[in-house]
Design a protein around this motif. Structure first.
Motif, PDB file in Angstrom:
ATOM      1  N   UNK A  83      55.893  56.873  24.252  1.00 60.51           N
ATOM      2  CA  UNK A  83      55.057  55.629  23.843  1.00 60.51           C
ATOM      3  C   UNK A  83      55.207  55.534  22.287  1.00 60.51           C
ATOM      4  N   UNK A  84      55.023  56.965  21.568  1.00 59.32           N
ATOM      5  CA  UNK A  84      55.038  56.935  20.324  1.00 59.32           C
ATOM      6  C   UNK A  84      56.325  56.581  19.353  1.00 59.32           C
ATOM      7  N   UNK A  85      57.283  56.819  20.245  1.00 55.93           N
ATOM      8  CA  UNK A  85      58.696  56.706  19.771  1.00 55.93           C
ATOM      9  C   UNK A  85      58.824  55.289  19.692  1.00 55.93           C
ATOM     10  N   UNK A  86      58.401  54.686  20.827  1.00 63.21           N
ATOM     11  CA  UNK A  86      58.600  53.174  21.157  1.00 63.21           C
ATOM     12  C   UNK A  86      57.652  52.412  19.879  1.00 63.21           C
ATOM     13  N   UNK A  87      56.707  52.906  19.774  1.00 63.90           N
ATOM     14  CA  UNK A  87      55.648  52.139  18.830  1.00 63.90           C
ATOM     15  C   UNK A  87      56.557  52.223  17.628  1.00 63.90           C
ATOM     16  N   UNK A  88      56.813  53.337  16.987  1.00 56.77           N
ATOM     17  CA  UNK A  88      57.420  53.499  15.621  1.00 56.77           C
ATOM     18  C   UNK A  88      58.508  52.578  15.359  1.00 56.77           C
ATOM     19  N   UNK A  89      59.569  52.497  16.585  1.00 56.92           N
ATOM     20  CA  UNK A  89      60.555  51.827  16.596  1.00 56.92           C
ATOM     21  C   UNK A  89      60.084  50.267  16.435  1.00 56.92           C
ATOM     22  N   UNK A  90      59.395  49.848  17.085  1.00 59.03           N
ATOM     23  CA  UNK A  90      58.758  48.494  17.185  1.00 59.03           C
ATOM     24  C   UNK A  90      58.318  47.964  15.659  1.00 59.03           C
ATOM     25  N   UNK A  91      57.390  49.029  15.064  1.00 55.82           N
ATOM     26  CA  UNK A  91      57.020  48.815  13.878  1.00 55.82           C
ATOM     27  C   UNK A  91      58.064  48.399  12.992  1.00 55.82           C
ATOM     28  N   UNK A  92      58.895  49.676  12.917  1.00 56.79           N
ATOM     29  CA  UNK A  92      59.967  49.446  11.653  1.00 56.79           C
ATOM     30  C   UNK A  92      60.966  48.208  11.958  1.00 56.79           C
TER      31      UNK A  92
END
Ligand code: ADP
Length: 264
Positions: free
Chosen positions: A34-43
């Motif tokens: 979830x953390x990886x997905x969140x960072x990818x989304x923000x970027x």
């Protein structure tokens, strides 16, 4: 599940025992994912407006700056994109504050009826009454509740601005405030585009949008309902959505009169 083994031995080599440690890696992996997905989304969310601004600025540098009709339009796009990025970063900061362990609400006892009416007044003031009508299903009463005033305003702002954004010209937005013994409920219904049934469970997820392009064009960040849900849950309340594609949407929130006493 992950297991690690340690053998316990005495010095002379006798086998004494075995320690087995079991870790639940699935839960850890899920959080990490979830953390990886969140960072990818923000970027991604930041890269899109930045890329668009870069091309508009390049076009201005290449000569558009001296074209009196094109230049203001391009500058306007750059400004709109900057404003959306600021909104996005503010929303992210807000979520990150709420995620931290020592997040606290600031409680105050207020009249919720008055608060809801004042927010509707504000929306009525800035919108064209020919294009959008606000209908109040609110009794002339006082509804005292202990809540975080600013946070409740933010929740209602997010819900109202969606209702306005997704409403057609000439649409009606109905606001109800109802009281029961331990709770009060506020619902906001619009006659807008609606949400397809399969998307309903996801609208409170961070960055989820039914139509990404439309949401962006309307200045959305995809975080409004996620923030609203987090604030309402912190108050010990609940938030739900009911919608029909091309017919309209209702968002309803239910809160206890005294959120202060709720331990979440
Ligand atoms: P956004 O900034 O995109 O509006 P939100 O978190 O506020 O993000 O909402 C998530 C998505 O839910 C929106 O992109 C939209 O697809 C859908 N949605 C929310 N409110 C409404 C509404 N009143 N009518 C139709 N769709 C809505």
């Amino acid at each position: 599940l992950e297991a690690s083994f340690s053998v316990i031995q005495k010095e002379e080599g006798d086998f004494n025992g075995l320690i087995t440690v079991l870790h639940d890696v699935t839960e850890q992996e899920k959080i990490e994912q979830e953390r990886r997905e969140f960072v990818a989304n923000v970027s991604h969310e930041l890269r899109t407006p930045l890329t668009s601004m870069k091309s508009y600025l390049e076009a201005l540098e290449d000569g558009a700056l001296h074209d009196p009709t094109i230049a203001p339009k391009f500058l306007n796009v750059a400004q709109t994109e900057t404003e959306r990025m600021i909104r996005l970063v503010n929303d992210l900061l807000q979520l990150s504050k709420m995620d931290s362990k020592d997040y606290r609400l600031n409680f105050d006892t207020i009249d919720v009826t008055k608060l809801v009416n004042s927010i509707i007044d504000r929306y009525e003031l800035v919108s064209d009454s020919e294009k959008l009508a606000f209908i109040r299903n609110i009794e002339d009463q006082t509804t005292f509740a202990t809540v975080d005033r600013d946070k409740l305003i933010q929740v209602l702002d997010n819900i109202f601005s969606n209702a306005v954004k997704y409403s057609p010209e000439g649409g009606e937005i109905r606001i109800s405030l109802e009281e029961s013994e331990k709770h009060f409920s506020i619902s906001v219904s619009d006659e807008g585009v609606g949400i397809p049934e399969e998307s309903l469970p996801q609208v409170f997820d961070r960055f989820y949008r039914v139509d990404k392009a439309r949401s962006r064009k309307l200045g959305g960040t995809g975080l409004g309902l996620a923030i609203a849900k987090q604030i309402i849950l912190a108050h010990g309340g609940s938030i739900s959505v009911d919608s029909e594609w091309n017919v309209g949407t209702t968002i309803m929130l239910t809160l206890p009169y005294s959120a202060e006493k709720v331990v979440v």
